[in-house]
Design a protein around this motif. Structure first.
Motif, PDB file in Angstrom:
ATOM      1  N   THR A 147       0.901  -1.165   0.054  1.00  0.00           N
ATOM      2  CA  THR A 147       0.059   0.007   0.093  1.00  0.00           C
ATOM      3  C   THR A 147       0.868   1.357   0.023  1.00  0.00           C
ATOM      4  N   GLU A 148       0.326   2.438  -0.130  1.00  0.00           N
ATOM      5  CA  GLU A 148       1.109   3.663  -0.189  1.00  0.00           C
ATOM      6  C   GLU A 148       1.703   3.918   0.965  1.00  0.00           C
ATOM      7  N   GLU A 149       0.840   3.732   2.177  1.00  0.00           N
ATOM      8  CA  GLU A 149       1.354   3.969   3.477  1.00  0.00           C
ATOM      9  C   GLU A 149       2.632   3.167   3.598  1.00  0.00           C
ATOM     10  N   GLU A 150       2.673   1.778   3.326  1.00  0.00           N
ATOM     11  CA  GLU A 150       3.694   0.688   3.639  1.00  0.00           C
ATOM     12  C   GLU A 150       4.724   1.211   2.586  1.00  0.00           C
ATOM     13  N   CYS A 151       4.757   1.897   1.613  1.00  0.00           N
ATOM     14  CA  CYS A 151       5.834   2.034   0.752  1.00  0.00           C
ATOM     15  C   CYS A 151       6.637   3.372   1.215  1.00  0.00           C
ATOM     16  N   ILE A 152       5.772   4.366   2.136  1.00  0.00           N
ATOM     17  CA  ILE A 152       6.472   5.516   2.538  1.00  0.00           C
ATOM     18  C   ILE A 152       7.141   4.693   3.793  1.00  0.00           C
ATOM     19  N   GLN A 153       6.696   3.947   4.453  1.00  0.00           N
ATOM     20  CA  GLN A 153       7.452   3.345   5.666  1.00  0.00           C
ATOM     21  C   GLN A 153       8.856   2.682   5.090  1.00  0.00           C
ATOM     22  N   LEU A 154       8.798   1.867   4.047  1.00  0.00           N
ATOM     23  CA  LEU A 154       9.781   1.170   3.557  1.00  0.00           C
ATOM     24  C   LEU A 154      10.802   2.194   2.865  1.00  0.00           C
ATOM     25  N   SER A 155      10.419   3.318   2.267  1.00  0.00           N
ATOM     26  CA  SER A 155      11.426   4.169   1.795  1.00  0.00           C
ATOM     27  C   SER A 155      12.047   4.935   2.936  1.00  0.00           C
ATOM     28  N   ASN A 156      11.453   5.106   4.149  1.00  0.00           N
ATOM     29  CA  ASN A 156      12.002   5.615   5.355  1.00  0.00           C
ATOM     30  C   ASN A 156      12.993   4.796   5.812  1.00  0.00           C
ATOM     31  N   GLU A 157      12.579   3.665   5.772  1.00  0.00           N
ATOM     32  CA  GLU A 157      13.450   2.574   6.222  1.00  0.00           C
ATOM     33  C   GLU A 157      15.035   2.502   5.417  1.00  0.00           C
ATOM     34  N   ALA A 158      14.738   2.882   4.135  1.00  0.00           N
ATOM     35  CA  ALA A 158      16.083   2.669   3.208  1.00  0.00           C
ATOM     36  C   ALA A 158      16.825   3.890   3.278  1.00  0.00           C
ATOM     37  N   LEU A 159      16.194   5.253   3.794  1.00  0.00           N
ATOM     38  CA  LEU A 159      16.931   6.072   4.003  1.00  0.00           C
ATOM     39  C   LEU A 159      17.470   5.883   5.141  1.00  0.00           C
ATOM     40  N   SER A 160      17.072   5.558   6.291  1.00  0.00           N
ATOM     41  CA  SER A 160      17.795   4.977   7.682  1.00  0.00           C
ATOM     42  C   SER A 160      19.250   4.317   7.144  1.00  0.00           C
ATOM     43  N   ILE A 161      18.905   3.046   6.371  1.00  0.00           N
ATOM     44  CA  ILE A 161      20.008   2.159   5.999  1.00  0.00           C
ATOM     45  C   ILE A 161      21.134   3.175   5.269  1.00  0.00           C
ATOM     46  N   TYR A 162      20.888   3.984   4.560  1.00  0.00           N
ATOM     47  CA  TYR A 162      21.901   4.914   3.853  1.00  0.00           C
ATOM     48  C   TYR A 162      22.757   5.381   4.810  1.00  0.00           C
ATOM     49  N   PHE A 163      21.998   6.172   5.682  1.00  0.00           N
ATOM     50  CA  PHE A 163      22.976   6.750   6.619  1.00  0.00           C
ATOM     51  C   PHE A 163      23.509   5.714   7.653  1.00  0.00           C
ATOM     52  N   SER A 164      22.968   4.756   7.985  1.00  0.00           N
ATOM     53  CA  SER A 164      23.742   3.757   9.046  1.00  0.00           C
ATOM     54  C   SER A 164      24.690   2.543   8.430  1.00  0.00           C
ATOM     55  N   LYS A 165      24.187   2.167   7.141  1.00  0.00           N
ATOM     56  CA  LYS A 165      25.163   1.245   6.966  1.00  0.00           C
ATOM     57  C   LYS A 165      25.672   1.494   5.324  1.00  0.00           C
ATOM     58  N   GLY A 166      25.616   2.625   5.031  1.00  0.00           N
ATOM     59  CA  GLY A 166      26.303   3.179   3.806  1.00  0.00           C
ATOM     60  C   GLY A 166      25.546   2.649   2.290  1.00  0.00           C
ATOM     61  N   MET A 167      26.287   3.168   1.366  1.00  0.00           N
ATOM     62  CA  MET A 167      25.536   3.141   0.161  1.00  0.00           C
ATOM     63  C   MET A 167      25.193   1.845  -0.525  1.00  0.00           C
ATOM     64  N   GLU A 168      26.154   1.062  -0.378  1.00  0.00           N
ATOM     65  CA  GLU A 168      25.696  -0.224  -1.002  1.00  0.00           C
ATOM     66  C   GLU A 168      24.656  -1.058  -0.570  1.00  0.00           C
ATOM     67  N   LYS A 169      24.510  -1.027   0.679  1.00  0.00           N
ATOM     68  CA  LYS A 169      23.121  -1.537   1.501  1.00  0.00           C
ATOM     69  C   LYS A 169      22.182  -0.780   1.057  1.00  0.00           C
TER      70      LYS A 169
END
Length: 397
Positions: free
Chosen positions: A23-45
């Motif tokens: 759903t759109e709400e689930e996608c927003i949440q998944l996108s936020n998780e990806a952003l968190s991964i970017y800052f915490s685990k780096g570009m490859e992850k």
């Protein structure tokens, strides 16, 4: 086809996985998780995480953002071609539904194609961009117009690129382009080019042996205002020089200017002041340009000192070191040279008396034991520099 599931020591065939749309709400949440991964685990992850967002949310704005961020990561990972491909995909896929992000990615696509030197694409899609969005005054219109203008200027310059000497394909040769600044005529510029080539670059047998590894070109027009009159160095326009040079294939650029300034070599460019050399150095133009070529082409250090309060101590391999021990180690191990036979130790290089050089008198300096005129007239780099240049030129055929 089914995917191979890899387990150590065992190869199994896993059942094909079906992508589950969110759903759109689930996608927003998944996108936020990806952003968190970017800052915490780096570009490859983060790349994997954003690809997952796009895969499961391509119908939503979050999917468009995710694909754009995948492109941005490829850019950061030094893959501009892949980044351009994905920016263009965002534009074509979402321009009807999410025009703002589509517009931004069209700009990024044009920008990457400009960086990659693909002016055909820049002209095609810059015109599309300006026709579609100019009335909306988007924030990137100014920059799109600038890229378009530069590509149009580049096409004119390509018509002005003239061949001096070509010895093979650019991929295996050292391409050099000459640019004239402040000359009265192209003819006088061409005369100086010939002097620099015959009495400067290839004035000695050592450099003549590499002549077939060079391709030589020049821009058949005289520039104005590329360099400014100054008794110091640093007054030339590097970006404009690079744009003008791009009319020809090039690895190195030599600017010959009639303006008076101290010649210098930032990076892969030589800014040679013919006017200054003729006025203050008794016309030793070929030798002075060859000296600057030593910096620009081969990264050689100056082999002289400067009695100035602000003189910067900058010793560097291959020809100037802080100590005899460092110099001897490099010359023996990296260049396979022998003391007494190939070099001795002399004090004074990279602007201070304490540094060590191995050549008494060369085109790179050594003004203690030879006059400035002798230095440039010698036309020789010296055995140490020649050994290094020989290794450098092995990259070309």
């Amino acid at each position: 086809p089914a995917e191979k599931e890899i387990v150590p020591g065992v190869v199994r065939i896993a059942k094909p996985r079906k992508t589950i749309k969110l759903t759109e709400e689930e996608c927003i949440q998944l996108s936020n998780e990806a952003l968190s991964i970017y800052f915490s685990k780096g570009m490859e992850k983060a790349l994997i995480a954003y690809e997952k967002v796009y895969d499961r949310c391509s119908d939503y704005y979050a999917g468009a953002v995710a694909l754009s961020r995948v492109a941005g990561i490829y850019h950061s990972l030094s893959n501009p071609s892949k980044a351009a491909e994905l920016y263009f995909q965002v534009y074509t896929q979402y321009k009807e539904r999410f025009s703002n992000i589509a517009l931004e990615n069209l700009f990024l696509y044009i920008n990457h194609k400009f960086i990659l030197g693909s002016c055909n694409e820049v002209e095609k899609f810059s015109n599309e961009y300006l026709n579609l969005y100019k009335r909306e005054f988007p924030p990137y219109t100014k920059y799109v117009q600038e890229m378009l203008n530069k590509c149009q200027e580049l096409r004119k310059l390509q018509l002005q690129c003239k061949t001096i000497e070509v010895n093979g394909d650019s991929s295996s040769k050292l391409d050099v382009v000459f640019i004239g600044d402040g000359y009265d005529s192209v003819k006088s510029f061409e005369t100086d080019i010939r002097k620099i080539i015959d009495k400067g670059i290839f004035s000695d047998d050592f450099m003549k042996s590499f002549r077939n590894k060079f391709n030589l070109y020049y821009i058949d027009s005289i520039q104005t205002g590329l360099c400014k009159k100054s008794l110091s160095s640093g007054g030339c326009d590097i970006k404009r020089t690079q744009l003008i040079a791009s009319g020809c294939p090039y690895d190195r650029i030599i600017v010959l200017s009639n303006k008076e300034f101290r010649s210098y070599a930032p990076g892969k460019i030589v800014f040679g002041s013919v006017g200054f050399i003729q006025k203050y150095l008794n016309g030793g133009v070929p030798g002075m340009i060859k000296h600057e070529i030593g910096h620009s082409f081969y990264r050689l250090a100056d082999e002289y000192i400067e009695v100035l309060e602000k003189a910067v101590d900058r010793p560097k391999a291959p020809n100037c070191f802080n100590s005899i021990k460092e110099a001897e180690k490099y010359w023996k191990e990296q260049l396979d040279l022998k003391e007494y036979k190939d070099y001795l130790f002399y004090y004074g290089c990279s602007y201070t008396i304490d540094n060590i050089r191995g050549t008494q008198c060369s085109v790179m300096g050594g003004e203690y034991l030879c006059t400035l005129g002798e230095m440039f007239r010698s036309g020789r780099f010296g055995l140490i520099n020649e050994a290094y240049i020989t290794k450098f030129m092995e990259a070309y055929s």
